[in-house]
Design a protein around this motif. Structure first.
Motif, PDB file in Angstrom:
ATOM      1  N   LEU A 112       0.838  -1.197   0.000  1.00  0.00           N
ATOM      2  CA  LEU A 112       0.000   0.000   0.000  1.00  0.00           C
ATOM      3  C   LEU A 112       0.874   1.248   0.000  1.00  0.00           C
ATOM      4  CD1 LEU A 112      -2.667   1.690   0.573  1.00  0.00           C
ATOM      5  CD2 LEU A 112      -2.109   1.342   2.968  1.00  0.00           C
ATOM      6  N   LEU A 113       1.872   1.270   0.870  1.00  0.00           N
ATOM      7  CA  LEU A 113       2.750   2.439   0.934  1.00  0.00           C
ATOM      8  C   LEU A 113       3.489   2.656  -0.389  1.00  0.00           C
ATOM      9  CD1 LEU A 113       4.300   2.112   4.494  1.00  0.00           C
ATOM     10  CD2 LEU A 113       2.492   3.656   3.745  1.00  0.00           C
ATOM     11  N   ILE A 114       4.022   1.579  -0.947  1.00  0.00           N
ATOM     12  CA  ILE A 114       4.754   1.694  -2.210  1.00  0.00           C
ATOM     13  C   ILE A 114       3.822   2.123  -3.334  1.00  0.00           C
ATOM     14  CG2 ILE A 114       5.988   0.370  -3.967  1.00  0.00           C
ATOM     15  CD1 ILE A 114       7.129  -1.312  -1.615  1.00  0.00           C
ATOM     16  N   GLY A 115       2.670   1.447  -3.449  1.00  0.00           N
ATOM     17  CA  GLY A 115       1.716   1.785  -4.512  1.00  0.00           C
ATOM     18  C   GLY A 115       1.183   3.196  -4.379  1.00  0.00           C
ATOM     19  N   PHE A 116       0.901   3.601  -3.149  1.00  0.00           N
ATOM     20  CA  PHE A 116       0.385   4.941  -2.913  1.00  0.00           C
ATOM     21  C   PHE A 116       1.434   5.993  -3.286  1.00  0.00           C
ATOM     22  CE2 PHE A 116      -1.190   8.495  -0.343  1.00  0.00           C
ATOM     23  CZ  PHE A 116      -2.541   8.439  -0.654  1.00  0.00           C
ATOM     24  N   PHE A 117       2.677   5.775  -2.854  1.00  0.00           N
ATOM     25  CA  PHE A 117       3.737   6.731  -3.159  1.00  0.00           C
ATOM     26  C   PHE A 117       4.005   6.800  -4.660  1.00  0.00           C
ATOM     27  CE2 PHE A 117       8.280   7.655  -3.798  1.00  0.00           C
ATOM     28  CZ  PHE A 117       8.304   8.941  -3.287  1.00  0.00           C
ATOM     29  N   VAL A 118       4.131   5.645  -5.315  1.00  0.00           N
ATOM     30  CA  VAL A 118       4.368   5.627  -6.762  1.00  0.00           C
ATOM     31  C   VAL A 118       3.189   6.253  -7.498  1.00  0.00           C
ATOM     32  CG1 VAL A 118       4.632   4.098  -8.761  1.00  0.00           C
ATOM     33  CG2 VAL A 118       5.970   3.688  -6.696  1.00  0.00           C
ATOM     34  N   GLY A 119       1.969   5.962  -7.032  1.00  0.00           N
ATOM     35  CA  GLY A 119       0.785   6.546  -7.657  1.00  0.00           C
ATOM     36  C   GLY A 119       0.769   8.059  -7.554  1.00  0.00           C
ATOM     37  N   ILE A 120       1.137   8.581  -6.402  1.00  0.00           N
ATOM     38  CA  ILE A 120       1.169  10.032  -6.229  1.00  0.00           C
ATOM     39  C   ILE A 120       2.237  10.653  -7.126  1.00  0.00           C
ATOM     40  CG2 ILE A 120       1.815  11.853  -4.588  1.00  0.00           C
ATOM     41  CD1 ILE A 120       0.220  10.369  -2.480  1.00  0.00           C
ATOM     42  N   VAL A 121       3.422  10.025  -7.189  1.00  0.00           N
ATOM     43  CA  VAL A 121       4.501  10.558  -8.022  1.00  0.00           C
ATOM     44  C   VAL A 121       4.107  10.549  -9.498  1.00  0.00           C
ATOM     45  CG1 VAL A 121       6.855  10.096  -8.826  1.00  0.00           C
ATOM     46  CG2 VAL A 121       6.338  10.023  -6.392  1.00  0.00           C
ATOM     47  N   VAL A 122       3.542   9.439  -9.961  1.00  0.00           N
ATOM     48  CA  VAL A 122       3.144   9.342 -11.368  1.00  0.00           C
ATOM     49  C   VAL A 122       2.019  10.322 -11.677  1.00  0.00           C
ATOM     50  CG1 VAL A 122       2.119   7.795 -13.091  1.00  0.00           C
ATOM     51  CG2 VAL A 122       3.967   6.990 -11.641  1.00  0.00           C
ATOM     52  N   THR A 123       1.074  10.483 -10.762  1.00  0.00           N
ATOM     53  CA  THR A 123      -0.027  11.434 -10.971  1.00  0.00           C
ATOM     54  C   THR A 123       0.497  12.863 -11.038  1.00  0.00           C
ATOM     55  OG1 THR A 123      -1.570   9.974  -9.823  1.00  0.00           O
ATOM     56  CG2 THR A 123      -2.210  12.266 -10.037  1.00  0.00           C
ATOM     57  N   ILE A 124       1.374  13.226 -10.124  1.00  0.00           N
ATOM     58  CA  ILE A 124       1.929  14.584 -10.142  1.00  0.00           C
ATOM     59  C   ILE A 124       2.751  14.804 -11.403  1.00  0.00           C
ATOM     60  CG2 ILE A 124       3.589  16.114  -8.977  1.00  0.00           C
ATOM     61  CD1 ILE A 124       2.512  14.980  -6.324  1.00  0.00           C
ATOM     62  N   PHE A 125       3.534  13.791 -11.806  1.00  0.00           N
ATOM     63  CA  PHE A 125       4.294  13.889 -13.044  1.00  0.00           C
ATOM     64  C   PHE A 125       3.372  14.129 -14.233  1.00  0.00           C
ATOM     65  CE2 PHE A 125       5.687  11.550 -16.832  1.00  0.00           C
ATOM     66  CZ  PHE A 125       6.846  12.236 -17.155  1.00  0.00           C
ATOM     67  N   GLY A 126       2.311  13.355 -14.323  1.00  0.00           N
ATOM     68  CA  GLY A 126       1.390  13.491 -15.449  1.00  0.00           C
ATOM     69  C   GLY A 126       0.689  14.837 -15.469  1.00  0.00           C
ATOM     70  N   ILE A 127       0.181  15.267 -14.328  1.00  0.00           N
ATOM     71  CA  ILE A 127      -0.547  16.549 -14.275  1.00  0.00           C
ATOM     72  C   ILE A 127       0.401  17.710 -14.546  1.00  0.00           C
ATOM     73  CG2 ILE A 127      -1.729  18.136 -12.716  1.00  0.00           C
ATOM     74  CD1 ILE A 127      -3.024  15.701 -11.412  1.00  0.00           C
ATOM     75  N   HIS A 128       1.557  17.700 -13.932  1.00  0.00           N
ATOM     76  CA  HIS A 128       2.516  18.798 -14.097  1.00  0.00           C
ATOM     77  C   HIS A 128       2.967  18.925 -15.554  1.00  0.00           C
ATOM     78  CE1 HIS A 128       6.546  20.666 -13.988  1.00  0.00           C
ATOM     79  NE2 HIS A 128       5.954  21.477 -13.124  1.00  0.00           N
ATOM     80  N   ASN A 129       3.381  17.817 -16.133  1.00  0.00           N
ATOM     81  CA  ASN A 129       3.852  17.867 -17.518  1.00  0.00           C
ATOM     82  C   ASN A 129       2.735  18.154 -18.505  1.00  0.00           C
ATOM     83  OD1 ASN A 129       6.650  17.532 -17.200  1.00  0.00           O
ATOM     84  ND2 ASN A 129       6.344  15.357 -16.802  1.00  0.00           N
ATOM     85  N   TRP A 130       1.557  17.626 -18.248  1.00  0.00           N
ATOM     86  CA  TRP A 130       0.443  17.939 -19.144  1.00  0.00           C
ATOM     87  C   TRP A 130       0.148  19.438 -19.115  1.00  0.00           C
ATOM     88  CZ3 TRP A 130      -4.343  19.969 -17.734  1.00  0.00           C
ATOM     89  CH2 TRP A 130      -5.258  20.090 -18.766  1.00  0.00           C
ATOM     90  N   TYR A 131       0.112  20.008 -17.928  1.00  0.00           N
ATOM     91  CA  TYR A 131      -0.193  21.433 -17.818  1.00  0.00           C
ATOM     92  C   TYR A 131       0.903  22.293 -18.451  1.00  0.00           C
ATOM     93  CZ  TYR A 131      -1.384  25.984 -15.952  1.00  0.00           C
ATOM     94  OH  TYR A 131      -1.699  27.310 -15.848  1.00  0.00           O
ATOM     95  N   ASN A 132       2.166  21.975 -18.150  1.00  0.00           N
ATOM     96  CA  ASN A 132       3.259  22.810 -18.657  1.00  0.00           C
ATOM     97  C   ASN A 132       3.554  22.599 -20.128  1.00  0.00           C
ATOM     98  OD1 ASN A 132       3.772  24.207 -16.291  1.00  0.00           O
ATOM     99  ND2 ASN A 132       5.099  22.587 -15.517  1.00  0.00           N
ATOM    100  N   LYS A 133       3.446  21.388 -20.649  1.00  0.00           N
ATOM    101  CA  LYS A 133       3.847  21.100 -22.023  1.00  0.00           C
ATOM    102  C   LYS A 133       2.693  21.070 -23.012  1.00  0.00           C
ATOM    103  CE  LYS A 133       7.982  18.686 -20.660  1.00  0.00           C
ATOM    104  NZ  LYS A 133       8.746  17.454 -20.709  1.00  0.00           N
ATOM    105  N   VAL A 134       1.474  20.926 -22.522  1.00  0.00           N
ATOM    106  CA  VAL A 134       0.334  20.854 -23.440  1.00  0.00           C
ATOM    107  C   VAL A 134      -0.632  22.013 -23.205  1.00  0.00           C
ATOM    108  CG1 VAL A 134      -1.623  19.455 -24.184  1.00  0.00           C
ATOM    109  CG2 VAL A 134       0.535  18.351 -23.620  1.00  0.00           C
ATOM    110  N   GLN A 135      -1.047  22.191 -21.989  1.00  0.00           N
ATOM    111  CA  GLN A 135      -2.099  23.171 -21.717  1.00  0.00           C
ATOM    112  C   GLN A 135      -1.603  24.607 -21.839  1.00  0.00           C
ATOM    113  OE1 GLN A 135      -5.287  22.266 -21.363  1.00  0.00           O
ATOM    114  NE2 GLN A 135      -5.802  24.424 -21.439  1.00  0.00           N
TER     115      GLN A 135
END
Length: 148
Positions: A112-135
């Motif tokens: 749970l800890l590993i999945g939660f941490f990796v999920g948060i990192v991947v989500t932040i990566f996706g949102i940040h890059n989508w906003y900065n590079k696409v939006q």
């Protein structure tokens, strides 16, 4: 907007959704392991209460036998102790099963800890890059179209 930015945007949206699904699945997996452990623990407590009841009943039987002739009740006492032995051995097996479930629950917690941490990192990566590079470039293009 060109084809490359659409593909890039889809990749970042995919990363965001993948991260969110990792978070949700890790929470669900841990919850399923925890509920299995809790159910087995409740069942074991019930079984232990039954064993305690039989022990109390045997103690009362021994007190009652002290007043009556011992030879008459000996066979009954032996059969009761055999039943108690079977229940205690079943209790030992249940305790080992509970120990196994507890280890699985602990492992699920670490997952749970590993999945939660990796999920948060991947989500932040996706949102940040989508906003900065696409939006942001898309917004700038829209502003230029509106101004001209």
């Amino acid at each position: 907007m060109n084809v490359g930015s659409i593909a890039q945007g889809n990749f970042y949206i995919f990363c965001t959704l993948l991260g969110l699904s990792l978070i949700a699945s890790s929470l669900t997996y841990y919850d399923s392991k925890e509920s299995a452990y809790d159910e087995a623990l409740i069942a074991e407590k019930r079984n232990f209460e039954k064993i305690e009841y039989v022990v109390r009943k045997l103690k009362l039987l021994l007190k009652a036998q002290s007043r009556n002739p011992f030879k008459e009740k000996f066979n009954h006492f032996v059969s009761r102790t055999d039943d108690l032995h079977k229940k205690i051995s079943a209790h030992v097996v249940e305790a080992e099963y509970l120990n196994l479930l507890n280890k699985r629950k602990e492992r699920a917690f670490y997952l749970l800890l590993i999945g939660f941490f990796v999920g948060i990192v991947v989500t932040i990566f996706g949102i940040h890059n989508w906003y900065n590079k696409v939006q942001k470039p898309s917004d700038k293009l829209k502003l230029l179209e509106i101004e001209s």
